[in-house]
Write a protein that holds these residues in place. Sequence first.
Motif, mmCIF file in Angstrom:
data_model
loop_
_atom_site.group_PDB
_atom_site.id
_atom_site.type_symbol
_atom_site.label_atom_id
_atom_site.label_comp_id
_atom_site.label_asym_id
_atom_site.label_seq_id
_atom_site.Cartn_x
_atom_site.Cartn_y
_atom_site.Cartn_z
ATOM 1 N N TYR A 322 0.834 -1.189 0.000
ATOM 2 C CA TYR A 322 0.000 0.000 0.000
ATOM 3 C C TYR A 322 0.879 1.254 0.000
ATOM 4 O O TYR A 322 2.024 1.227 0.447
ATOM 5 C CB TYR A 322 -0.904 0.050 1.235
ATOM 6 N N TYR A 332 -5.104 7.668 4.582
ATOM 7 C CA TYR A 332 -5.663 6.504 3.914
ATOM 8 C C TYR A 332 -4.525 5.636 3.376
ATOM 9 O O TYR A 332 -3.375 6.065 3.316
ATOM 10 C CB TYR A 332 -6.555 6.923 2.740
ATOM 11 N N ASP A 335 -4.020 1.137 -2.972
ATOM 12 C CA ASP A 335 -3.271 0.004 -3.517
ATOM 13 C C ASP A 335 -3.018 0.195 -5.014
ATOM 14 O O ASP A 335 -3.431 1.195 -5.612
ATOM 15 C CB ASP A 335 -3.965 -1.327 -3.226
ATOM 16 N N TYR A 339 -7.659 1.196 -5.398
ATOM 17 C CA TYR A 339 -8.623 1.171 -4.302
ATOM 18 C C TYR A 339 -8.084 1.945 -3.102
ATOM 19 O O TYR A 339 -6.879 1.964 -2.842
ATOM 20 C CB TYR A 339 -8.941 -0.268 -3.880
ATOM 21 N N GLU A 340 -8.995 2.560 -2.379
ATOM 22 C CA GLU A 340 -8.660 3.322 -1.178
ATOM 23 C C GLU A 340 -9.192 2.590 0.048
ATOM 24 O O GLU A 340 -10.259 1.977 0.011
ATOM 25 C CB GLU A 340 -9.285 4.718 -1.265
ATOM 26 N N TYR A 341 -8.436 2.681 1.156
ATOM 27 C CA TYR A 341 -8.816 2.036 2.406
ATOM 28 C C TYR A 341 -8.689 3.047 3.544
ATOM 29 O O TYR A 341 -7.704 3.791 3.617
ATOM 30 C CB TYR A 341 -7.904 0.852 2.734
ATOM 31 N N PRO A 364 -4.580 -1.225 7.151
ATOM 32 C CA PRO A 364 -5.805 -0.905 6.405
ATOM 33 C C PRO A 364 -7.044 -1.554 7.017
ATOM 34 O O PRO A 364 -6.994 -2.658 7.552
ATOM 35 C CB PRO A 364 -5.510 -1.504 5.021
ATOM 36 N N LEU A 366 -9.847 -3.287 5.827
ATOM 37 C CA LEU A 366 -10.203 -3.924 4.552
ATOM 38 C C LEU A 366 -11.684 -3.797 4.225
ATOM 39 O O LEU A 366 -12.065 -3.801 3.052
ATOM 40 C CB LEU A 366 -9.779 -5.391 4.581
ATOM 41 N N SER A 368 -13.411 -1.253 4.438
ATOM 42 C CA SER A 368 -13.709 0.081 3.897
ATOM 43 C C SER A 368 -13.258 0.227 2.444
ATOM 44 O O SER A 368 -13.338 1.330 1.885
ATOM 45 C CB SER A 368 -13.018 1.144 4.748
ATOM 46 N N LYS A 369 -12.788 -0.819 1.823
ATOM 47 C CA LYS A 369 -12.252 -0.782 0.463
ATOM 48 C C LYS A 369 -13.235 -0.141 -0.513
ATOM 49 O O LYS A 369 -14.411 -0.511 -0.556
ATOM 50 C CB LYS A 369 -11.913 -2.196 0.013
ATOM 51 N N ARG A 370 -12.754 0.831 -1.303
ATOM 52 C CA ARG A 370 -13.595 1.449 -2.327
ATOM 53 C C ARG A 370 -12.746 1.826 -3.536
ATOM 54 O O ARG A 370 -11.575 2.177 -3.422
ATOM 55 C CB ARG A 370 -14.320 2.691 -1.784
ATOM 56 N N LYS A 371 -13.324 1.751 -4.708
ATOM 57 C CA LYS A 371 -12.659 2.142 -5.948
ATOM 58 C C LYS A 371 -12.689 3.665 -6.072
ATOM 59 O O LYS A 371 -13.751 4.289 -5.935
ATOM 60 C CB LYS A 371 -13.356 1.509 -7.157
#
Length: 379
Positions: A322, A332, A335, A339-341, A364, A366, A368-371
């Motif tokens: 990350y 934040y 990756d 994706y943001e965490y 992270p 995980l 909360s992962k979002r594109k």
Amino acid sequence: MTNKKTFLFLISSLFFICSCGTYRINNTSDFKKNANLDSMKGKYFSKPFLLRNNYNQDFFSLLNKNSVKSDFFNLEFIDNNNLKISYDEIVENKFVSKEIILNGKRKRKFFEVYFSKKQFFIPFLYGNFDIDRLRIGFDKSGKILIRNFSDGSGNILFIGGGFSGESKYLFESVEKSSTLIPFSKNGKWGFKKKDDIIIEPIYDFVRTFDENYARVCIDNKWGLIDNKGNKLSEIIYDNIVPIVSDNDDYLKYSFVYLNGKTGIINSTGKITIPVIYDVIKNNGEFLEIKIGDKIGLCNYEKVIIPSIYIRLSSYIYHQYNYAEAERDNIIYYVDKQGYEYQTNLNPYYSKIGFLENGQPKYIPNLASKRKIDVEEQPK
């Protein structure tokens, strides 16, 4: 006594070999023997032949003239000790004729010139070396061969540091080349192969072909064409600069500039990174892209992390892979897939003074992962 002398001789020899690059036996075997160096007179491409294997240096950078923009250079001996290099430098889409005189010594197989030759040496105690040398001759196939030797090393007693090395570069004769060559007629430019006109002279200015495309200019605007003269892109850009890399992406992409913004175009004329960024620069594994004070990352083909962060690190966090990113005063992780965490403090992280225990400060979340959407970038 004899054994003692032998021991001292071996130690001295080892010291000389390890500490002073100028005492090394440099490679001259690939220079053509019994070559007539006067026959070097002629015109050559400034980009090395098989550039991928030659650290991406052009001819002028070997002369420590990194800012020179010219596709060709001419060689001619004035006398045994002076080699004239003439070229047309590209300044504001015009040619300005210039020349450089190299003062050196003609050897049996090559012409040798030193740009620096400083060495201070106290046996067994101290050494300091600053060597920058070129040897210019022919290889066995008739191309111009340049061997560049540099030594910026030194030592105190047996503790040494710095760098030294020798690199090989080949430059192809324009006369012997089978590629398309720029030519001018009535103030316009096109391309020839030998004496055959392949692309009619309709352009105000052109650059040599980079692999399968060439940059052409009309009314101070640039575009790309293929080797048949077909337009690969519109001729609308303020400038186009090929990206020279050491990998398989060599010259397949170029930076394009328009109205103070930067993007990336590929060799087929497709814009892969939109021309909306204030800065695109190397950031290790990826390219850093900036809009105002907002930072993101891209590769040559697509935006990976849109420019929405005020701070963005390299991908350094152990097995997590990350990068740490900051926006709105919140930390934040992002990756390599875009994706943001959200992050939590790592309970195993500790710091005493300036020392850390090797654990990342954050881990992270995980769930909360979002594109990250590219539309989140500033307009």
